[in-house]
Design an enzyme around this catalytic site. Structure first.
Site, PDB file in Angstrom:
ATOM      1  N   HIS A 140       0.868  -1.322  -0.166  1.00  0.00           N
ATOM      2  CA  HIS A 140       0.011   0.012  -0.023  1.00  0.00           C
ATOM      3  C   HIS A 140       0.824   1.296   0.160  1.00  0.00           C
ATOM      4  CE1 HIS A 140      -4.059  -1.525   0.186  1.00  0.00           C
ATOM      5  NE2 HIS A 140      -3.737  -2.412   1.246  1.00  0.00           N
ATOM      6  N   ASP A 170      -0.306   6.618  -4.059  1.00  0.00           N
ATOM      7  CA  ASP A 170      -1.618   6.531  -4.769  1.00  0.00           C
ATOM      8  C   ASP A 170      -1.882   7.633  -5.769  1.00  0.00           C
ATOM      9  OD1 ASP A 170      -1.710   4.110  -3.372  1.00  0.00           O
ATOM     10  OD2 ASP A 170      -3.645   4.724  -2.382  1.00  0.00           O
TER      11      ASP A 170
END
Length: 376
Positions: A140, A170
């Site tokens: 992540h 992200d």
């Protein structure tokens, strides 16, 4: 989203992505006029079920999927193969965010799509890219900025490390590079008539964010540690100073002319103004001065002065800031289908390229566009 001709009007995007990086990329393309068709599994993607809920889905889903269409398909069901092929045949862009090889196993990888549609632009967003030893490693945002050295540049106290306030990998490593490269691929296709496969690795772009630390380490052999760099806390000219009322001054008087104004305004002792002698001593002295007065005092002192100093705003204060409101950042709106509206997500698309801000646009209900003609 409006009758005006937008830059991506006529461009059709198939969005197979979930959660944040791909959906935000698809949102920006949609805001610029593209027809974005979100392909979801029959039960819906995970983001629909996040909290807080707003209407029949998560508010985050509403924000990230405003103005898109939605088709539900079980990609593992061979019976849906023809429908998927027909969609690919009509598309300009495919956005996907599976681990490397998943789309191939589903029979709709780049090579399979190119056979159906040679002009297809196939954008894959992954953590570590399609190749390399880490290609299939789960991760992540925190892992991507951690693996690339970016996180190590500013973690706060080693006994109580601070999490970054933004999903840098992200958005800055996934969404933004995806949009940039899709647009480049569309321009290239206009010249060559051919599509392309874009391999976006969220971790790759983190080295772009850490360019200064790489340059410093590679040229001097001295690699900056946590909080030691010019822009990460090692200089009094780029620092966060607490005030007496529990708020903070964001001080960024980097250039000498700004620094001298700052020193005069806070009445820093002359012998400490050459911060090259002992940066730590100057930081401590500035911190003591700032901590002696409340934020309102410093806001008045810095107002109208060229010293690059502001009081750190809360998110609530920032959302109500007249400057940002007057620039129209919150003028576009979304609806949850129950008559309730809130501002749409702020996106990095210039106002003249977006749709009509007077028109409220919602995210799609699950399977809302299953009637789209995807038959033989």
């Amino acid at each position: 989203m409006s009758d005006k001709i937008q830059p991506l009007s006529g461009i059709k995007v198939l969005d197979f992505t979930t959660l944040l990086p791909g959906p935000l990329a698809g949102l920006m393309l949609a805001e610029a006029g593209a027809e974005v068709i979100k392909i979801e599994r029959p039960e819906g993607e995970d983001m629909r079920h996040f909290v807080p809920r707003w209407g029949d889905a998560s508010v985050l889903y509403h924000l990230l999927n405003r103005g898109k269409k939605c088709i539900t398909l079980d990609l593992k069901d061979p019976a849906n193969g023809t429908s998927i092929e027909n969609l690919i045949g009509e598309a300009d862009v495919v956005l996907e965010q599976f681990r490397p090889g998943v789309m191939d196993r589903l029979g709709i990888g780049y090579e399979a799509c190119r056979k159906i549609n040679p002009k297809i632009i196939f954008c894959s967003i992954t953590g570590y890219g399609a190749t390399g030893p880490k290609a299939n490693v789960a991760g992540h945002d925190l892992n991507y900025i951690g693996d690339t050295g970016l996180l190590a540049l500013s973690m706060g106290d080693k006994h109580a490390p601070i999490l970054p306030p933004a999903l840098i990998a992200d958005i800055g490593g996934g969404s933004m590079p995806a949009v940039i490269n899709v647009l480049l691929a569309l321009l290239q296709r206009d010249k060559t008539g051919e599509g392309s496969h874009i391999d976006i690795a969220m971790s790759d772009a983190m080295f772009m964010f850490g360019y200064w630390a790489l340059a410093e380490g590679q040229t001097t052999g001295k690699w900056p540690g946590s909080g030691a760099g010019l822009l990460t806390g090692g200089s009094p000219r780029y620092h966060i100073y607490p005030t007496s009322d529990g708020r903070h001054v964001a001080a960024a008087p980097l250039e000498q002319r700004f620094w001298m104004v700052f020193c005069e305004l806070i009445e820093l002792a002359p012998e400490l103004r050459n911060d090259l002698i002992d940066p730590g001593k100057t930081i401590a002295a500035v911190a003591e001065i700032i901590a002696s007065k409340p934020s309102d005092y410093w806001a008045k002192i810095f107002a109208g002065q060229d010293c690059c100093c502001t009081i750190v705003a809360s998110m609530e204060e920032a959302a109500e800031d007249t400057h940002f409101k007057e620039r129209g950042l919150f003028s576009h709106r979304i609806s949850n289908g129950k008559g309730e509206t809130i501002p749409a997500a702020v996106v990095a698309v210039a106002p003249q390229f977006r749709g009509d801000a007077r028109k409220t646009v919602d995210a799609p209900a699950l399977g809302a566009d299953n009637e789209i003609d995807v038959k033989n």
